[in-house]
Design a protein around this motif. Sequence first.
Motif, PDB file in Angstrom:
ATOM      1  N   MET A   1      -0.979   5.407  -1.083  1.00 49.52           N
ATOM      2  CA  MET A   1      -0.280   4.320  -1.895  1.00 49.52           C
ATOM      3  C   MET A   1       0.421   3.207  -0.920  1.00 49.52           C
ATOM      4  N   PRO A   2       0.300   1.849  -1.585  1.00 52.95           N
ATOM      5  CA  PRO A   2       0.916   0.945  -0.721  1.00 52.95           C
ATOM      6  C   PRO A   2       2.458   0.910  -0.762  1.00 52.95           C
ATOM      7  N   THR A   3       3.091   0.246   0.266  1.00 54.38           N
ATOM      8  CA  THR A   3       4.401   0.443   0.095  1.00 54.38           C
ATOM      9  C   THR A   3       4.842  -1.071   0.184  1.00 54.38           C
ATOM     10  N   ILE A   4       6.025  -1.210  -0.440  1.00 54.59           N
ATOM     11  CA  ILE A   4       6.519  -2.649  -0.620  1.00 54.59           C
ATOM     12  C   ILE A   4       8.092  -2.504   0.237  1.00 54.59           C
ATOM     13  N   GLN A   5       8.107  -3.257   1.326  1.00 51.89           N
ATOM     14  CA  GLN A   5       9.348  -3.415   2.032  1.00 51.89           C
ATOM     15  C   GLN A   5      10.276  -4.557   1.466  1.00 51.89           C
ATOM     16  N   ARG A  56       6.429 -12.229   2.185  1.00 52.89           N
ATOM     17  CA  ARG A  56       6.343 -12.240   3.721  1.00 52.89           C
ATOM     18  C   ARG A  56       5.158 -11.625   4.405  1.00 52.89           C
ATOM     19  N   GLN A  57       4.719 -10.703   3.621  1.00 51.09           N
ATOM     20  CA  GLN A  57       3.573  -9.947   4.542  1.00 51.09           C
ATOM     21  C   GLN A  57       2.592  -9.603   3.267  1.00 51.09           C
ATOM     22  N   GLY A  58       1.198  -9.799   3.310  1.00 49.13           N
ATOM     23  CA  GLY A  58       0.624  -8.960   2.148  1.00 49.13           C
ATOM     24  C   GLY A  58       0.153  -9.938   1.041  1.00 49.13           C
ATOM     25  N   TYR A  59       0.629 -11.399   1.389  1.00 45.31           N
ATOM     26  CA  TYR A  59       0.461 -12.195   0.041  1.00 45.31           C
ATOM     27  C   TYR A  59      -1.145 -12.309  -0.288  1.00 45.31           C
ATOM     28  N   ALA A  60      -1.773 -12.295   0.581  1.00 46.47           N
ATOM     29  CA  ALA A  60      -3.516 -12.446   0.124  1.00 46.47           C
ATOM     30  C   ALA A  60      -4.108 -11.376  -0.192  1.00 46.47           C
ATOM     31  N   ILE A  90       0.664  -8.793  -9.015  1.00 43.26           N
ATOM     32  CA  ILE A  90       0.006  -7.349  -9.161  1.00 43.26           C
ATOM     33  C   ILE A  90      -0.270  -6.536  -7.783  1.00 43.26           C
ATOM     34  N   VAL A  91       0.359  -5.561  -7.370  1.00 41.00           N
ATOM     35  CA  VAL A  91      -0.130  -4.937  -6.139  1.00 41.00           C
ATOM     36  C   VAL A  91      -1.385  -4.462  -6.156  1.00 41.00           C
ATOM     37  N   ALA A  92      -1.873  -4.412  -4.764  1.00 39.33           N
ATOM     38  CA  ALA A  92      -3.390  -3.934  -4.629  1.00 39.33           C
ATOM     39  C   ALA A  92      -3.232  -2.884  -3.755  1.00 39.33           C
ATOM     40  N   ARG A  93      -3.804  -2.839  -2.675  1.00 36.41           N
ATOM     41  CA  ARG A  93      -3.910  -1.806  -1.527  1.00 36.41           C
ATOM     42  C   ARG A  93      -3.295  -2.041  -0.525  1.00 36.41           C
ATOM     43  N   ALA A  94      -3.036  -3.294  -0.054  1.00 38.34           N
ATOM     44  CA  ALA A  94      -2.184  -3.691   1.087  1.00 38.34           C
ATOM     45  C   ALA A  94      -0.663  -3.439   0.888  1.00 38.34           C
ATOM     46  N   ASP A  95      -0.168  -3.037   1.959  1.00 42.27           N
ATOM     47  CA  ASP A  95       1.474  -3.105   1.972  1.00 42.27           C
ATOM     48  C   ASP A  95       2.002  -4.444   1.953  1.00 42.27           C
ATOM     49  N   LEU A  96       3.175  -4.654   1.607  1.00 43.15           N
ATOM     50  CA  LEU A  96       3.875  -5.787   1.210  1.00 43.15           C
ATOM     51  C   LEU A  96       5.418  -5.795   1.866  1.00 43.15           C
TER      52      LEU A  96
END
Length: 112
Positions: A1-5, A56-60, A90-96
């Motif tokens: 499961m991806p995380t959001i920091q 800041r990270q994971g935008y793409a 919408i969250v995909a599979r990458a951390d943000l």
Amino acid sequence: MPTIQILPHAALCPDGKTIDAAPGTSVCEALLENGIEIEHACDMSCACTTCHVIVRQGYASLNEMDETEEDLLDRAWGLEADSRLSCQAIVARADLVVEIPRYTINHARENH
């Protein structure tokens, strides 16, 4: 499961926080489900800018922005190239990694 920091925000998340987010949920939903009370004056219907975040990270990895979101973001305080409305991102599979701007424009709360 991806995380959001979530980077530290003086009022909403002073120490920052890392949360799990199920793919397919919006960033706004994930924040609210984890006790981070980001504003969402239009109840996540893409009609305001109160849930504006800077990715800041994971935008793409996020879904593509539609024209309505692009138009609304032009009115957001502190707009940056990697800004999104969290109700539409919408969250995909990458951390943000997201930053909640210090201010938001909420005309209803500000009696405009």
